[in-house]
Design an enzyme around this catalytic site. Structure first.
Site, short mmCIF file in Angstrom:
data_model
loop_
_atom_site.label_atom_id
_atom_site.label_comp_id
_atom_site.label_asym_id
_atom_site.label_seq_id
_atom_site.Cartn_x
_atom_site.Cartn_y
_atom_site.Cartn_z
N ALA A 43 0.81 -1.21 0.00
CA ALA A 43 0.00 0.00 0.00
C ALA A 43 0.85 1.26 0.00
O ALA A 43 0.63 2.18 -0.80
CB ALA A 43 -0.94 -0.01 1.20
N GLU A 44 1.83 1.33 0.89
CA GLU A 44 2.59 2.56 1.04
C GLU A 44 3.55 2.78 -0.13
O GLU A 44 3.70 3.91 -0.61
CB GLU A 44 3.36 2.54 2.37
CG GLU A 44 2.47 2.43 3.59
CD GLU A 44 2.05 1.00 3.93
OE1 GLU A 44 1.27 0.81 4.86
OE2 GLU A 44 2.51 0.07 3.23
N TYR A 111 -1.88 -14.05 1.49
CA TYR A 111 -0.66 -13.45 2.02
C TYR A 111 0.21 -14.47 2.72
O TYR A 111 -0.27 -15.34 3.45
CB TYR A 111 -1.01 -12.33 3.01
CG TYR A 111 -1.70 -11.15 2.40
CD1 TYR A 111 -0.98 -10.19 1.71
CD2 TYR A 111 -3.09 -11.00 2.50
CE1 TYR A 111 -1.62 -9.09 1.14
CE2 TYR A 111 -3.73 -9.91 1.94
CZ TYR A 111 -2.98 -8.97 1.25
OH TYR A 111 -3.61 -7.89 0.68
N TYR A 112 1.53 -14.32 2.53
CA TYR A 112 2.55 -15.11 3.22
C TYR A 112 3.59 -14.12 3.73
O TYR A 112 4.64 -13.91 3.11
CB TYR A 112 3.15 -16.16 2.28
CG TYR A 112 2.11 -17.11 1.75
CD1 TYR A 112 1.82 -18.30 2.40
CD2 TYR A 112 1.37 -16.80 0.61
CE1 TYR A 112 0.83 -19.16 1.94
CE2 TYR A 112 0.38 -17.64 0.13
CZ TYR A 112 0.12 -18.83 0.79
OH TYR A 112 -0.86 -19.68 0.33
N ASN A 179 -7.00 1.47 5.83
CA ASN A 179 -6.58 0.22 5.20
C ASN A 179 -6.76 -0.99 6.12
O ASN A 179 -5.81 -1.72 6.41
CB ASN A 179 -5.11 0.32 4.78
CG ASN A 179 -4.94 0.42 3.27
OD1 ASN A 179 -5.77 -0.08 2.52
ND2 ASN A 179 -3.88 1.07 2.84
N GLY A 243 -18.35 8.23 -5.20
CA GLY A 243 -17.56 9.45 -5.13
C GLY A 243 -16.75 9.50 -3.85
O GLY A 243 -16.61 8.51 -3.14
N ALA A 244 -16.21 10.65 -3.53
CA ALA A 244 -15.41 10.85 -2.32
C ALA A 244 -15.74 12.22 -1.73
O ALA A 244 -16.00 13.18 -2.46
CB ALA A 244 -13.92 10.75 -2.62
N ALA A 268 -6.48 0.58 -6.35
CA ALA A 268 -7.19 1.83 -6.66
C ALA A 268 -7.22 2.77 -5.47
O ALA A 268 -7.10 3.99 -5.62
CB ALA A 268 -8.61 1.53 -7.14
N ASP A 270 -4.96 3.04 -3.09
CA ASP A 270 -3.63 3.64 -2.96
C ASP A 270 -3.44 4.74 -4.00
O ASP A 270 -2.87 5.80 -3.70
CB ASP A 270 -2.54 2.58 -3.13
CG ASP A 270 -2.68 1.43 -2.15
OD1 ASP A 270 -3.16 1.67 -1.03
OD2 ASP A 270 -2.32 0.30 -2.51
#
Length: 333
Positions: A43-44, A111-112, A179, A243-244, A268, A270
């Site tokens: 993400a970052e 995820y691992y 997140n 929307g936002a 999307a 991020d």
């Protein structure tokens, strides 16, 4: 011999884990594949890459394993223009890995990452000059769930600091993307809700999905989520294809999403954060910041890559000049 001048301070430093990503090149599920593609995703670092693509000085701070995946991640981020000089290699812990599994109901991720190099990050990183010299530090709730030491790092960067300011007078501003990843919170949903709420309230700028806030805290509407997250000075509530809405010191600004032909939704959120933060760094008003978020998110939705090619400043500029009616009437892209 005179010493070399210090490198320019980053506009933004993004802190968090990046993993190797393995996924198919088409839309069939993993169980039907004979081969997968190798990429990177986190993400970052997704935000850092997108901001670099939008013309900002972006740095990424994390830990990688001493393995081919770690070397691939470092090289790929550097090639995208992200400063990775502060990233350290852990000789004892591996780089995390996740798999993307397409399906009719959407793409699932496996995820691992437990015990990864990034999970070894701790509060000592908060003292790095790289962070103190930046205009903005970007974090997410994913890091808080990786390990106890990662949680202490977020405490140091959020809870144990003086609030930032847009002009940087009180140190870098801190943005926080909630997140929420339920599978990472082994202590259960109540612990995740309490912890993420405390961290978000301590940030200068918060991103949260409307549905995410409802699942965590029971807030049905964007206005309710923003009220709960006060006293954060800026709260941005994303509502997928609707929307936002940005809430800034009592002012509410809504911008509808752009109609987009979706290939894959991963990344999307991020990209939206990167677009909005680009507008923040450029000193644009809230309407422009939200539009830049939607434009960046649209680029991510139209590709299977976690980090898409960002629109150029010239292309974004044309969309920013539209009036509200023209923006709302744009055809699907």
């Amino acid at each position: 011999m005179p010493s070399a001048p210090p490198s320019p301070a980053a506009d933004v430093v993004c802190v968090g884990e990046t993993m190797a990503v393995l996924g198919p090149s088409d839309h069939r599920p993993l169980a039907e594949q004979e081969s997968v593609r190798l990429g990177t995703g986190g993400a970052e670092s997704n935000v850092a890459c997108a901001l670099a693509g939008l013309g900002h000085r972006a740095a990424w701070l994390s830990r990688l394993g001493d393995d081919p995946f770690g070397r691939r991640i470092r090289a790929e981020l550097a090639a995208r223009g992200v400063d990775v000089d502060a990233v350290r290699t852990d000789p004892d812990r591996p780089t995390g890995v996740y798999f993307k599994d397409p399906g009719r109901a959407g793409t699932r991720t496996h995820y691992y990452r437990r015990g990864s190099a990034a999970a070894g990050m701790g509060p000592e990183l908060a003292r790095l000059p790289l962070l103190r010299r930046a205009r903005l530090v970007h974090l997410s709730g994913i890091t808080a769930a990786l390990s106890e030491s990662c949680g202490l790092l977020l405490d140091a960067l959020l809870l144990d600091r003086h609030p930032g300011a847009e002009d940087g007078a009180a140190g870098p501003a801190v943005s926080f993307d909630v997140n929420h990843r339920p599978a990472l919170w082994r202590d259960g949903p109540a612990r995740a809700a309490d912890r993420l709420l405390a961290l978000a309230r301590a940030a200068d700028l918060v991103f949260v999905g409307r549905d995410e806030a409802e699942a965590l805290w029971g807030t049905e509407h964007a206005d309710d989520a923003a009220a709960l997250l006060a006293p954060a000075p800026v709260v941005v509530v994303k509502d997928a294809e609707y929307g936002a809405t940005a809430y800034v010191r009592g002012t509410r600004t809504f911008v509808p999403s752009l109609p987009t032909r979706v290939v894959e939704p991963v990344g999307a959120g991020d990209a939206f954060a990167a677009g909005y933060l680009s507008g923040f760094l450029d000193g644009r008003d809230e309407r422009a910041r939200l539009r830049l978020g939607h434009l960046a998110a649209g680029a991510a939705l139209r590709t299977v890559d976690d980090v898409p090619v960002m629109p150029t400043r010239e292309e974004n500029g044309r969309f920013l000049t539209l009036d509200d009616a023209a923006w709302a009437a744009l055809p699907p892209r």
